[in-house]
Enzyme design. Structure first.
Site, short mmCIF file in Angstrom:
data_model
loop_
_atom_site.label_atom_id
_atom_site.label_comp_id
_atom_site.label_asym_id
_atom_site.label_seq_id
_atom_site.Cartn_x
_atom_site.Cartn_y
_atom_site.Cartn_z
N GLU A 81 -2.78 46.67 23.53
CA GLU A 81 -2.85 47.42 22.28
C GLU A 81 -4.25 47.28 21.69
O GLU A 81 -4.47 47.51 20.52
CB GLU A 81 -1.78 46.97 21.30
CG GLU A 81 -1.81 45.51 20.95
CD GLU A 81 -0.70 45.13 19.98
OE1 GLU A 81 -0.82 45.49 18.81
OE2 GLU A 81 0.28 44.49 20.42
N CYS A 113 3.34 44.79 21.35
CA CYS A 113 3.50 43.65 22.28
C CYS A 113 4.53 43.91 23.37
O CYS A 113 4.77 43.04 24.21
CB CYS A 113 3.88 42.40 21.50
SG CYS A 113 2.68 41.95 20.27
N THR A 154 -2.66 33.58 13.03
CA THR A 154 -1.86 33.98 14.20
C THR A 154 -2.67 34.88 15.14
O THR A 154 -2.11 35.73 15.83
CB THR A 154 -0.54 34.67 13.79
OG1 THR A 154 -0.83 35.95 13.20
CG2 THR A 154 0.24 33.86 12.79
N SER A 203 8.12 41.97 9.30
CA SER A 203 7.99 42.00 10.76
C SER A 203 8.87 40.93 11.41
O SER A 203 9.41 41.12 12.49
CB SER A 203 6.53 41.85 11.20
OG SER A 203 6.07 40.52 11.05
N HIS A 242 8.80 36.47 23.15
CA HIS A 242 7.49 36.91 22.67
C HIS A 242 7.13 35.98 21.50
O HIS A 242 7.93 35.81 20.56
CB HIS A 242 7.54 38.36 22.19
CG HIS A 242 6.35 38.71 21.34
ND1 HIS A 242 5.07 38.61 21.83
CD2 HIS A 242 6.23 39.08 20.04
CE1 HIS A 242 4.21 38.92 20.88
NE2 HIS A 242 4.90 39.22 19.78
N LYS A 251 12.72 30.56 15.33
CA LYS A 251 13.62 31.44 14.56
C LYS A 251 14.41 32.34 15.52
O LYS A 251 15.59 32.61 15.32
CB LYS A 251 12.81 32.33 13.61
CG LYS A 251 12.15 31.62 12.43
CD LYS A 251 11.34 32.64 11.63
CE LYS A 251 10.39 32.01 10.62
NZ LYS A 251 11.01 31.40 9.48
N ASN A 299 -1.61 34.14 19.31
CA ASN A 299 -0.93 35.37 19.73
C ASN A 299 -1.80 36.13 20.73
O ASN A 299 -2.98 36.39 20.45
CB ASN A 299 -0.62 36.26 18.51
CG ASN A 299 0.39 37.35 18.84
OD1 ASN A 299 0.81 37.51 19.99
ND2 ASN A 299 0.80 38.10 17.84
N SER A 332 6.19 45.48 18.10
CA SER A 332 6.36 46.08 16.77
C SER A 332 6.43 47.59 16.88
O SER A 332 5.90 48.20 17.80
CB SER A 332 5.18 45.69 15.87
OG SER A 332 5.34 44.37 15.45
P1 HMG Z 1 2.78 32.91 5.55
O1 HMG Z 1 2.11 33.42 4.35
O2 HMG Z 1 2.14 31.78 6.28
O3 HMG Z 1 4.33 32.63 5.27
O4 HMG Z 1 2.93 34.11 6.56
P2 HMG Z 1 5.10 31.45 4.60
O5 HMG Z 1 4.52 31.14 3.27
O6 HMG Z 1 6.52 31.92 4.68
O7 HMG Z 1 4.87 30.14 5.50
C1 HMG Z 1 5.15 30.13 6.85
C2 HMG Z 1 6.00 28.89 7.18
O8 HMG Z 1 5.26 27.71 6.82
C3 HMG Z 1 7.31 28.81 6.41
O9 HMG Z 1 8.27 28.28 7.33
C4 HMG Z 1 7.02 27.78 5.32
O10 HMG Z 1 8.18 27.11 4.87
C5 HMG Z 1 6.11 26.83 6.07
P3 HMG Z 1 9.69 29.03 7.48
O11 HMG Z 1 10.33 29.01 6.16
O12 HMG Z 1 9.37 30.45 7.92
O13 HMG Z 1 10.39 28.26 8.55
N1 HMG Z 1 5.26 26.01 5.19
C6 HMG Z 1 4.97 24.71 5.48
N2 HMG Z 1 5.33 23.90 6.47
C7 HMG Z 1 4.84 22.62 6.48
N3 HMG Z 1 4.02 22.16 5.50
C8 HMG Z 1 3.62 22.94 4.47
C9 HMG Z 1 4.11 24.28 4.43
N4 HMG Z 1 3.92 25.33 3.57
C10 HMG Z 1 4.63 26.37 4.07
N5 HMG Z 1 2.81 22.46 3.53
C11 HMG Z 1 3.60 35.33 8.48
C12 HMG Z 1 3.67 34.00 7.75
C13 HMG Z 1 4.36 35.27 9.76
C14 HMG Z 1 4.23 36.42 7.57
C15 HMG Z 1 2.10 35.67 8.72
O14 HMG Z 1 1.53 34.67 9.53
C16 HMG Z 1 1.88 37.01 9.37
O15 HMG Z 1 1.85 38.04 8.71
N6 HMG Z 1 1.66 37.01 10.73
C17 HMG Z 1 1.44 38.23 11.51
C18 HMG Z 1 2.74 38.98 11.78
C19 HMG Z 1 3.62 38.29 12.79
O16 HMG Z 1 3.18 37.51 13.59
N7 HMG Z 1 4.93 38.66 12.76
C20 HMG Z 1 5.89 38.10 13.70
C21 HMG Z 1 7.00 39.06 14.09
S1 HMG Z 1 6.38 40.66 14.61
C22 HMG Z 1 5.73 40.37 16.20
O17 HMG Z 1 5.94 39.35 16.77
C23 HMG Z 1 4.90 41.46 16.78
C24 HMG Z 1 3.40 41.16 16.82
O18 HMG Z 1 3.12 40.22 17.81
C25 HMG Z 1 2.61 42.45 17.02
C26 HMG Z 1 2.95 43.38 18.17
O19 HMG Z 1 4.09 43.65 18.51
O20 HMG Z 1 1.98 43.97 18.70
C27 HMG Z 1 2.91 40.58 15.50
#
Ligand code: HMG
Length: 411
Positions: A81, A113, A154, A203, A242, A251, A299, A332
């Protein structure tokens, strides 16, 4: 006919950034990234690398390791992609760099992906149709988000090349699969942007819903049928997902076992009162062993699932010989597929995709250098002294992309 993956080879860029360093620079607790997301390091391409050079390096290493001549390849599919041209496919540059002959079907595939899996399934069907030559499938990507965004930790980059044929010593592919598709705006990259746009938390939900759909469809079609106390995951030695970041696989595994156990009423009655503990135990046994490399690369979009597979076979292929594993692919947008395969009896002869060696030899950069590399983009040019790749993007001439081997001067 037995069809599947004969061998794999991996290439990841030489540079890497420790996520603990990124956390300090962004003012977040390091554990949020290393434990909350599960990522420890991420790979960063050099300015002389692009998705073509990543793919060609993985492909060249694979052909060499397998002792397969370029003329033996009858189909070359490159999934990405991170395309470099709106018309000209990445695959034709790779075809040229690998010296594959003209009698070859060559094209690029895109569906976020999921494209690597689309390519693998297409190649497997092509081999099943009775072709005499092998197919070469390469999944290659560079994951980019805006600096300072939630997606930044990521990122990653890499390519996985797979030889698909009728002597599948790495993984014999099952013919059944479960799919799920739907038009969702969870992650996308408009034509004028280098970095993806993502609705991050949405996502994650889209991924998990697609997993329920694809796995549920596969489970229903499983033969021999599952009994009321039997889970499909009981029949699998490992599960690979993935993995945009390792916590996502955790998860995903939680969701998969819940769907699986709920569908087996006698199992569900036993497990429901202690669901979280049981899911965590299952994760440690079935899913965690596949995540070590991805925690150190980040990733790689469409290559991610196959990086997990290559690293798993390298780490414990011999112990898994003859056993069935499950694979979940998500792209996605979205399309997802769940399928299974049996690790080849002679896997120990091919279980060296180069992952451990490459990860041990990388150069770590600080956040300032990482930001410089991101800012430089794919400028092209000479490789750095410690460059580990086999091809270089030299730059543009008359709007044409030019590639060469490192050390070979431009014409
Ligand atoms: P974020 O702002 O880091 O989210 O974004 P958060 O605040 O929910 O924190 C993440 C985790 O850290 C949480 O754990 C928190 O509790 C934990 P969870 O509740 O989810 O188990 N946390 C802590 N842990 C330890 N110590 C601390 C602490 N503070 C918080 N102090 C998000 C996370 C995934 C949204 C962001 O990284 C993002 O937007 N990533 C890109 C999108 C993505 O990867 N999506 C995945 C699914 S889609 C997919 O896989 C397709 C893709 O590969 C693309 C394609 O298909 O081409 C993306």
């Amino acid at each position: 006919m037995t069809v599947g993956i004969e061998r794999l080879a991996v290439y990841v860029p030489q540079y890497a950034l420790r996520l603990a360093d990124l956390a300090v620079a962004r003012g977040v607790p390091p554990e949020k990234l290393t434990s909350g997301l599960g990522v420890r390091e991420m790979a960063i391409p050099a300015p002389c690398e692009d998705v073509v050079t990543l793919a060609a390096t993985a492909g060249a290493r694979l052909l060499r390791a397998a002792g397969v001549g370029p003329d033996e390849i009858g189909m070359l599919l490159v999934a990405t992609e991170t395309g470099v041209d709106h018309s000209k496919p990445v695959s034709i540059f790779v075809h040229d760099l690998l010296g594959i002959g003209p009698r070859c079907r060559v094209y690029e595939l895109k569906h976020a992906c999921y494209a690597g899996t689309a390519a693998l399934m297409t190649a497997a069907d092509w081999v099943r149709a009775g072709r005499e030559r092998r197919a070469l499938v390469i999944a290659s990507d560079i994951a980019r988000y805006e600096i300072g965004s939630a997606g930044e930790p990521t990122q990653g980059a890499g390519a996985v090349a797979m030889l698909v044929g009728s002597e599948p010593r790495a993984l014999v592919l099952g013919e059944q699969s479960g799919t799920h598709a739907g038009n969702v705006h969870d992650f996308w990259r408009p034509l004028d942007r280098r970095a993806a746009i993502v609705d991050g938390r949405y996502s994650v939900d889209c991924y998990l819903d697609a997993l329920s759909g694809a796995f549920g469809a596969y489970r229903e079609a499983e033969r021999p049928r599952l009994g009321p106390a039997e889970a499909l995951s009981d029949r699998l030695a490992r599960l690979l997902y993935h993995t945009p970041f390792p916590k996502m696989a955790m998860k995903a595994h939680r969701r998969l076992v819940e769907v699986d156990w709920r569908a087996a009423p006698e199992r569900w009655a036993r497990v429901a009162p202690r669901l979280d503990d049981a899911a965590l135990e299952a994760y440690r046994e079935l899913a965690a062993p596949g995540l070590e490399a991805v925690a150190r690369v980040g990733n790689t979009y469409t290559a991610s699932l196959y990086l997990c597979l290559a690293a798993l076979l390298e780490a414990e292929g011999t112990a898994l010989a003859g056993r069935r594993i499950g694979l979940f692919s998500y792209g996605s947008g979205c399309c997802a597929e769940f399928f299974t395969g049996i690790v080849g009896d002679a896997v120990e002869t091919v279980a060296d995709a180069g992952v451990g060696r490459m990860l041990a030899d990388r150069t770590f950069v600080d956040v300032e250098a990482y930001e410089r590399l991101v800012g430089a983009g794919e400028a092209g040019g000479d490789p750095p002294a410690d460059f580990a790749g086999e091809f270089v993007f030299a730059g543009l001439r008359d709007h044409r992309r030019e590639y060469r081997r490192p050390g070979v001067l431009a014409a």
